[in-house]
Write a protein that holds these residues in place. Structure first.
Motif, PDB file in Angstrom:
ATOM      1  N   GLN A 293       0.849  -1.192   0.000  1.00 45.57           N
ATOM      2  CA  GLN A 293       0.000   0.000   0.000  1.00 45.57           C
ATOM      3  C   GLN A 293       0.886   1.245   0.000  1.00 45.57           C
ATOM      4  OE1 GLN A 293       0.111  -2.337   2.595  1.00 45.57           O
ATOM      5  NE2 GLN A 293      -1.966  -2.827   3.262  1.00 45.57           N
ATOM      6  N   GLY A 294       1.358   1.590  -1.196  1.00 44.19           N
ATOM      7  CA  GLY A 294       2.287   2.707  -1.294  1.00 44.19           C
ATOM      8  C   GLY A 294       2.257   3.377  -2.644  1.00 44.19           C
ATOM      9  N   PRO A 295       3.348   4.015  -3.029  1.00 41.79           N
ATOM     10  CA  PRO A 295       3.365   4.843  -4.240  1.00 41.79           C
ATOM     11  C   PRO A 295       3.298   4.077  -5.553  1.00 41.79           C
ATOM     12  CG  PRO A 295       5.558   4.762  -3.242  1.00 41.79           C
ATOM     13  CD  PRO A 295       4.618   4.127  -2.278  1.00 41.79           C
ATOM     14  N   ARG A 296       3.454   2.727  -5.529  1.00 43.75           N
ATOM     15  CA  ARG A 296       3.456   1.970  -6.791  1.00 43.75           C
ATOM     16  C   ARG A 296       2.113   1.279  -7.072  1.00 43.75           C
ATOM     17  NH1 ARG A 296       8.338  -1.846  -7.628  1.00 43.75           N
ATOM     18  NH2 ARG A 296       8.040  -2.446  -5.429  1.00 43.75           N
ATOM     19  N   ILE A 297       1.050   1.850  -6.571  1.00 41.95           N
ATOM     20  CA  ILE A 297      -0.291   1.300  -6.813  1.00 41.95           C
ATOM     21  C   ILE A 297      -0.558   1.161  -8.310  1.00 41.95           C
ATOM     22  CG2 ILE A 297      -2.766   1.818  -6.671  1.00 41.95           C
ATOM     23  CD1 ILE A 297      -2.252   3.026  -3.931  1.00 41.95           C
ATOM     24  N   VAL A 298      -0.236   2.186  -9.059  1.00 48.76           N
ATOM     25  CA  VAL A 298      -0.506   2.183 -10.504  1.00 48.76           C
ATOM     26  C   VAL A 298       0.260   1.056 -11.188  1.00 48.76           C
ATOM     27  CG1 VAL A 298      -0.277   3.493 -12.660  1.00 48.76           C
ATOM     28  CG2 VAL A 298      -1.096   4.633 -10.581  1.00 48.76           C
ATOM     29  N   GLU A 299       1.508   0.830 -10.776  1.00 53.04           N
ATOM     30  CA  GLU A 299       2.297  -0.263 -11.359  1.00 53.04           C
ATOM     31  C   GLU A 299       1.659  -1.619 -11.058  1.00 53.04           C
ATOM     32  OE1 GLU A 299       6.550  -0.101 -10.680  1.00 53.04           O
ATOM     33  OE2 GLU A 299       6.434   2.068 -10.393  1.00 53.04           O
ATOM     34  N   GLY A 300       1.077  -1.755  -9.878  1.00 53.19           N
ATOM     35  CA  GLY A 300       0.398  -2.984  -9.521  1.00 53.19           C
ATOM     36  C   GLY A 300      -0.824  -3.229 -10.399  1.00 53.19           C
ATOM     37  N   ILE A 301      -1.605  -2.189 -10.613  1.00 55.97           N
ATOM     38  CA  ILE A 301      -2.787  -2.303 -11.474  1.00 55.97           C
ATOM     39  C   ILE A 301      -2.365  -2.653 -12.895  1.00 55.97           C
ATOM     40  CG2 ILE A 301      -4.802  -1.094 -12.400  1.00 55.97           C
ATOM     41  CD1 ILE A 301      -4.702   0.705  -9.894  1.00 55.97           C
ATOM     42  N   GLU A 302      -1.295  -2.021 -13.359  1.00 55.29           N
ATOM     43  CA  GLU A 302      -0.808  -2.294 -14.717  1.00 55.29           C
ATOM     44  C   GLU A 302      -0.312  -3.733 -14.846  1.00 55.29           C
ATOM     45  OE1 GLU A 302       2.050   0.821 -15.161  1.00 55.29           O
ATOM     46  OE2 GLU A 302       0.619   2.164 -16.163  1.00 55.29           O
ATOM     47  N   SER A 303       0.296  -4.285 -13.788  1.00 59.89           N
ATOM     48  CA  SER A 303       0.760  -5.669 -13.815  1.00 59.89           C
ATOM     49  C   SER A 303      -0.426  -6.612 -14.010  1.00 59.89           C
ATOM     50  CB  SER A 303       1.490  -6.006 -12.509  1.00 59.89           C
ATOM     51  OG  SER A 303       1.845  -7.375 -12.467  1.00 59.89           O
ATOM     52  N   ILE A 304      -1.522  -6.337 -13.312  1.00 62.93           N
ATOM     53  CA  ILE A 304      -2.740  -7.141 -13.477  1.00 62.93           C
ATOM     54  C   ILE A 304      -3.340  -6.910 -14.858  1.00 62.93           C
ATOM     55  CG2 ILE A 304      -5.072  -7.549 -12.611  1.00 62.93           C
ATOM     56  CD1 ILE A 304      -4.068  -6.682  -9.843  1.00 62.93           C
ATOM     57  N   GLY A 305      -3.337  -5.647 -15.292  1.00 63.59           N
ATOM     58  CA  GLY A 305      -3.885  -5.317 -16.605  1.00 63.59           C
ATOM     59  C   GLY A 305      -3.164  -6.025 -17.737  1.00 63.59           C
ATOM     60  N   GLU A 306      -1.850  -6.137 -17.632  1.00 64.99           N
ATOM     61  CA  GLU A 306      -1.059  -6.818 -18.668  1.00 64.99           C
ATOM     62  C   GLU A 306      -1.412  -8.299 -18.748  1.00 64.99           C
ATOM     63  OE1 GLU A 306       2.932  -5.997 -17.547  1.00 64.99           O
ATOM     64  OE2 GLU A 306       2.808  -3.855 -18.046  1.00 64.99           O
ATOM     65  N   ALA A 307      -1.766  -8.891 -17.598  1.00 61.39           N
ATOM     66  CA  ALA A 307      -2.122 -10.307 -17.577  1.00 61.39           C
ATOM     67  C   ALA A 307      -3.524 -10.546 -18.143  1.00 61.39           C
ATOM     68  CB  ALA A 307      -2.048 -10.829 -16.147  1.00 61.39           C
ATOM     69  N   ILE A 308      -4.435  -9.610 -17.894  1.00 58.66           N
ATOM     70  CA  ILE A 308      -5.831  -9.794 -18.323  1.00 58.66           C
ATOM     71  C   ILE A 308      -6.055  -9.284 -19.750  1.00 58.66           C
ATOM     72  CG2 ILE A 308      -8.233  -9.194 -17.813  1.00 58.66           C
ATOM     73  CD1 ILE A 308      -7.391  -8.847 -14.892  1.00 58.66           C
ATOM     74  N   TYR A 309      -5.488  -8.121 -20.034  1.00 59.75           N
ATOM     75  CA  TYR A 309      -5.673  -7.482 -21.345  1.00 59.75           C
ATOM     76  C   TYR A 309      -4.301  -7.192 -21.975  1.00 59.75           C
ATOM     77  CZ  TYR A 309     -10.303  -6.411 -19.350  1.00 59.75           C
ATOM     78  OH  TYR A 309     -11.557  -6.496 -18.750  1.00 59.75           O
ATOM     79  N   PRO A 310      -3.548  -8.221 -22.329  1.00 55.99           N
ATOM     80  CA  PRO A 310      -2.204  -7.990 -22.891  1.00 55.99           C
ATOM     81  C   PRO A 310      -2.224  -7.145 -24.159  1.00 55.99           C
ATOM     82  CG  PRO A 310      -2.899 -10.257 -23.249  1.00 55.99           C
ATOM     83  CD  PRO A 310      -3.879  -9.656 -22.308  1.00 55.99           C
TER      84      PRO A 310
END
Length: 315
Positions: A293-310
């Motif tokens: 729970q810190g400044p890299r929230i967006v990177e975490g969402i993008e990591s999931i996004g790349e897996a679901i919507y490559p």
């Protein structure tokens, strides 16, 4: 040019340079004084932590120890590199954290913490099993303040944590900028996925020996919401699932946060008929950015996004 004219010009240049240097010194001193006045106006600071315990700092801390990776990322993100004197064994980011002294991980070395003479120890609510209230009381009894960060379940609670740490460390402006940057990144992702077909996703956070999953009202579930995907786990928190429950859920995509869980699912005959397994839609996402729970929230969402919507996130 005559000799007296050369001397006059040289004298004038000397006076001009002296005036400039004097003005520069005055400006620098003024800036320093303004900084000190601003800090003095903000301190002392009193904030309640996750244990509903008040912590008061008379001035901005110059020696900080951080006991959780999410705290570490926030503190470095606020520009407190020099003030951080020790971290914990679980820190992997940023790179500068790896060169700092460590005070432990599963268990913390209280004597080492005391010997480092910190002005502030930043603990985490989720880590109180290894750094309990007795340890906190011992440190505070000798004048070492301990701020326990809330185990944030939402982005809003994370923003509050960033604000609190910013206030305690005289980095309020930097905290505001960090929060604004996160919110901007989230908005950009929401626009990107707005018209995509919704998919159901099951997030596995452990398979050894039991299957644990990410349910509703968790940090990672809010990341799924940003991506406009359905969390296939209806329960709250981090429930344990049986093989039968897992197979019955039959989501479009299965995400795992640890690499060894990929084989545990793909090679298990009990899961062979699940759509995600048959369609090679068991994917690995970054465990750090999706859980901290810190400044890299967006990177975490993008990591999931790349897996679901490559096709969308790998452009």
């Amino acid at each position: 040019m005559k000799k007296w004219q050369l001397l006059s010009s040289a004298a004038l240049l000397t006076l001009t340079l002296a005036a400039c240097n004097s003005e520069k010194a005055t400006d620098e001193q003024s800036a320093k004084d303004n900084t000190e006045v601003t800090e003095a106006a903000q301190f002392p600071v009193t904030i309640k932590d996750a244990l509903d315990k008040e912590i008061t700092l008379e001035k901005a801390p110059e020696r900080i120890i951080t006991l959780a990776p999410s705290n570490t990322e926030i503190l470095f993100g606020l520009g407190l590199n020099d003030e951080i004197i020790a971290v914990n064994d679980n820190d992997t980011y940023p790179e500068a954290a790896l060169s700092k002294e460590s005070v432990g991980g599963m268990e913390f070395n209280l004597e080492q913490i005391i010997s480092l003479q910190p002005d502030l120890v930043v603990a985490h609510e989720s880590g109180l099993y290894s750094f309990n209230e007795q340890a906190i009381a011992q440190l505070e009894s000798i004048g070492i303040p301990v701020f326990v960060v809330k185990d944030a379940k939402t982005f809003e609670e994370t923003y509050e944590t960033i604000e609190q740490i910013g206030k305690l460390t005289n980095k309020e402006k930097e905290a505001e900028e960090m929060i604004a940057s996160i919110k901007e990144g989230i908005e950009e992702i929401e626009v990107k996925v707005a018209d995509l077909e919704e998919k159901s996703v099951f997030v596995v956070v452990g398979t050894d020996p039991k299957l644990y999953v990410a349910g509703q009202e968790t940090f990672i579930s809010e990341m799924l919401e940003v991506l406009n995907v359905e969390n296939a786990v209806p329960e709250l928190g981090w429930p344990q699932y049986s093989s039968e429950q897992f197979v019955k859920s039959n989501p479009d995509i299965i995400l795992v946060t640890y690499e060894n869980d990929l084989a545990a699912i793909e090679e298990n005959d009990a899961y062979a008929e699940m759509d995600a397994v048959k369609n090679a839609n068991v994917k690995l996402v970054d465990s750090d950015t999706t859980s901290r729970q810190g400044p890299r929230i967006v990177e975490g969402i993008e990591s999931i996004g790349e897996a679901i919507y490559p096709e969308v996130f790998n452009e």
